[in-house]
Design a protein around this motif. Structure first.
Motif, PDB file in Angstrom:
ATOM      1  N   PHE A   1      32.573  44.943  57.031  1.00 14.27           N
ATOM      2  CA  PHE A   1      33.751  44.872  56.152  1.00 14.27           C
ATOM      3  C   PHE A   1      34.173  43.428  55.891  1.00 14.27           C
ATOM      4  N   SER A   2      34.009  42.566  56.884  1.00 13.16           N
ATOM      5  CA  SER A   2      34.433  41.174  56.725  1.00 13.16           C
ATOM      6  C   SER A   2      33.720  40.488  55.564  1.00 13.16           C
ATOM      7  N   ARG A   3      32.532  40.953  55.214  1.00 13.86           N
ATOM      8  CA  ARG A   3      31.783  40.332  54.111  1.00 13.86           C
ATOM      9  C   ARG A   3      32.460  40.586  52.759  1.00 13.86           C
ATOM     10  N   VAL A   4      33.105  41.734  52.633  1.00 15.89           N
ATOM     11  CA  VAL A   4      33.895  42.010  51.428  1.00 15.89           C
ATOM     12  C   VAL A   4      35.222  41.268  51.535  1.00 15.89           C
ATOM     13  N   PHE A   5      35.835  41.304  52.689  1.00 12.17           N
ATOM     14  CA  PHE A   5      37.133  40.678  52.927  1.00 12.17           C
ATOM     15  C   PHE A   5      37.110  39.191  52.563  1.00 12.17           C
ATOM     16  N   VAL A   6      36.050  38.483  52.945  1.00 10.19           N
ATOM     17  CA  VAL A   6      35.965  37.050  52.628  1.00 10.19           C
ATOM     18  C   VAL A   6      35.480  36.805  51.203  1.00 10.19           C
ATOM     19  N   GLY A   7      35.036  37.873  50.518  1.00  9.56           N
ATOM     20  CA  GLY A   7      34.735  37.784  49.097  1.00  9.56           C
ATOM     21  C   GLY A   7      33.303  37.551  48.695  1.00  9.56           C
ATOM     22  N   VAL A   8      32.361  37.590  49.627  1.00  9.95           N
ATOM     23  CA  VAL A   8      30.983  37.250  49.276  1.00  9.95           C
ATOM     24  C   VAL A   8      30.096  38.459  48.952  1.00  9.95           C
TER      25      VAL A   8
ATOM     26  N   ARG B   1      31.166  34.693  42.339  1.00 11.77           N
ATOM     27  CA  ARG B   1      30.880  33.775  41.227  1.00 11.77           C
ATOM     28  C   ARG B   1      31.803  34.079  40.051  1.00 11.77           C
ATOM     29  N   GLY B   2      33.076  33.727  40.230  1.00  9.97           N
ATOM     30  CA  GLY B   2      34.002  33.807  39.115  1.00  9.97           C
ATOM     31  C   GLY B   2      34.856  35.044  39.020  1.00  9.97           C
ATOM     32  N   LEU B   3      34.655  36.062  39.845  1.00  6.34           N
ATOM     33  CA  LEU B   3      35.463  37.271  39.728  1.00  6.34           C
ATOM     34  C   LEU B   3      36.850  37.112  40.327  1.00  6.34           C
ATOM     35  N   ALA B   4      36.956  36.398  41.433  1.00  5.15           N
ATOM     36  CA  ALA B   4      38.245  36.246  42.099  1.00  5.15           C
ATOM     37  C   ALA B   4      38.171  35.071  43.060  1.00  5.15           C
ATOM     38  N   ALA B   5      39.331  34.547  43.427  1.00  7.60           N
ATOM     39  CA  ALA B   5      39.386  33.518  44.457  1.00  7.60           C
ATOM     40  C   ALA B   5      39.035  34.176  45.787  1.00  7.60           C
ATOM     41  N   THR B   6      38.224  33.502  46.582  1.00  7.35           N
ATOM     42  CA  THR B   6      37.754  34.092  47.830  1.00  7.35           C
ATOM     43  C   THR B   6      38.098  33.197  49.013  1.00  7.35           C
ATOM     44  N   ILE B   7      38.060  33.782  50.185  1.00  6.61           N
ATOM     45  CA  ILE B   7      38.312  33.035  51.414  1.00  6.61           C
ATOM     46  C   ILE B   7      37.115  32.142  51.734  1.00  6.61           C
ATOM     47  N   ALA B   8      35.933  32.698  51.674  1.00  4.13           N
ATOM     48  CA  ALA B   8      34.715  31.962  52.021  1.00  4.13           C
ATOM     49  C   ALA B   8      34.137  31.283  50.789  1.00  4.13           C
ATOM     50  N   ALA B   9      33.435  30.199  51.024  1.00  4.57           N
ATOM     51  CA  ALA B   9      32.715  29.548  49.942  1.00  4.57           C
ATOM     52  C   ALA B   9      31.587  30.471  49.486  1.00  4.57           C
TER      53      ALA B   9
ATOM     54  N   MET C   1      37.853  48.021  43.578  1.00  4.52           N
ATOM     55  CA  MET C   1      38.086  47.973  45.002  1.00  4.52           C
ATOM     56  C   MET C   1      37.837  46.562  45.544  1.00  4.52           C
ATOM     57  N   TYR C   2      36.775  45.895  45.065  1.00 10.73           N
ATOM     58  CA  TYR C   2      36.473  44.536  45.515  1.00 10.73           C
ATOM     59  C   TYR C   2      37.675  43.632  45.296  1.00 10.73           C
ATOM     60  N   ARG C   3      38.214  43.630  44.080  1.00 13.72           N
ATOM     61  CA  ARG C   3      39.362  42.757  43.779  1.00 13.72           C
ATOM     62  C   ARG C   3      40.560  43.080  44.657  1.00 13.72           C
ATOM     63  N   ASP C   4      40.814  44.359  44.882  1.00 10.44           N
ATOM     64  CA  ASP C   4      41.951  44.758  45.721  1.00 10.44           C
ATOM     65  C   ASP C   4      41.808  44.193  47.134  1.00 10.44           C
ATOM     66  N   ILE C   5      40.611  44.293  47.690  1.00  8.78           N
ATOM     67  CA  ILE C   5      40.376  43.802  49.050  1.00  8.78           C
ATOM     68  C   ILE C   5      40.508  42.286  49.098  1.00  8.78           C
ATOM     69  N   VAL C   6      39.902  41.598  48.138  1.00  5.86           N
ATOM     70  CA  VAL C   6      39.931  40.137  48.128  1.00  5.86           C
ATOM     71  C   VAL C   6      41.353  39.627  47.881  1.00  5.86           C
ATOM     72  N   GLU C   7      42.092  40.273  46.999  1.00  2.00           N
ATOM     73  CA  GLU C   7      43.484  39.864  46.763  1.00  2.00           C
ATOM     74  C   GLU C   7      44.335  40.101  48.005  1.00  2.00           C
ATOM     75  N   PHE C   8      44.114  41.227  48.692  1.00  2.47           N
ATOM     76  CA  PHE C   8      44.817  41.479  49.951  1.00  2.47           C
ATOM     77  C   PHE C   8      44.469  40.383  50.958  1.00  2.47           C
ATOM     78  N   ALA C   9      43.186  40.040  51.056  1.00  2.00           N
ATOM     79  CA  ALA C   9      42.736  39.016  51.999  1.00  2.00           C
ATOM     80  C   ALA C   9      43.415  37.683  51.722  1.00  2.00           C
ATOM     81  N   GLN C  10      43.588  37.333  50.462  1.00  3.16           N
ATOM     82  CA  GLN C  10      44.240  36.070  50.097  1.00  3.16           C
ATOM     83  C   GLN C  10      45.664  36.000  50.644  1.00  3.16           C
TER      84      GLN C  10
END
Length: 181
Positions: A133-140, A81-89, A1-10
């Motif tokens: 939800f935004s914390r998952v969306f930005v990938g952190v 830390r390495g799972l996917a490209a994220t919006i936030a640092a 689910m994390y990857r799906d959300i982060v990929e959608f966010a990208q």
């Protein structure tokens, strides 16, 4: 689910990225302003109403500190830390993921504001969910970090306020008498 959300966010527009990154902190500022407004409203009301308002921020801080203790005990590495490209640092190493402090604070603030001013529920509850939800969306954070943080904040902070209201209400009553004299 994390990857799906982060990929959608990208795949969302840059303005959505900017909104998601700044929205959580802006939401915290909204909660601060709502606590101030609730205090202003409670000035002319019953001492119990003022006690509820005053205890809200105290409970938010207390539950935040509890979440910090849980973070240190659990020490879950952040997903960014390495799972996917994220919006936030990604926060620096040693800034643990579980539970999400932003979710804890948002849910705690919303829950305690609803105790003090029920009419705010339609505003603060969706805002807290969106901020969490935004914390998952930005990938952190992982979704379970946010869910656990939200649950901790939504349950523990209002419970703490309710437990302390009986002790603080007489103090507010006395303060009002001193001020009136």
């Amino acid at each position: 689910m994390y990857r799906d959300i982060v990929e959608f966010a990208q795949g969302t527009p840059a303005w959505v990225h900017a909104l998601a990154e700044t929205g959580t902190d802006a939401g915290l500022l909204v909660f601060v302003l709502l606590f101030a407004l609730a205090w202003w409203r409670a000035r002319r009301r019953e001492p119990r109403d003022m006690a509820l308002v005053l205890l809200g921020p105290v409970a938010v801080v207390a539950v935040y500190l509890l979440s910090e203790v849980v973070k240190v005990l659990v020490r879950e590495e952040r997903p960014c830390r390495g799972l996917a490209a994220t919006i936030a640092a990604c926060p620096e190493t040693g800034d643990w993921s579980f539970p999400s402090n932003h979710a804890v604070i948002a849910a705690a603030a919303a829950g305690t504001l609803v105790l003090a001013w029920r009419g705010l529920a339609a505003l603060v509850l969706p805002l807290a969910v969106l901020m969490a939800f935004s914390r998952v969306f930005v990938g952190v954070h992982y979704p379970h970090d946010v869910a656990a943080g939200f649950l901790l904040g939504a349950v523990a902070a209002p419970l703490l306020v309710l437990l302390l209201t009986g002790a603080v209400t007489p103090l507010v009553r006395r303060w009002n008498l001193v001020r009136a004299a």
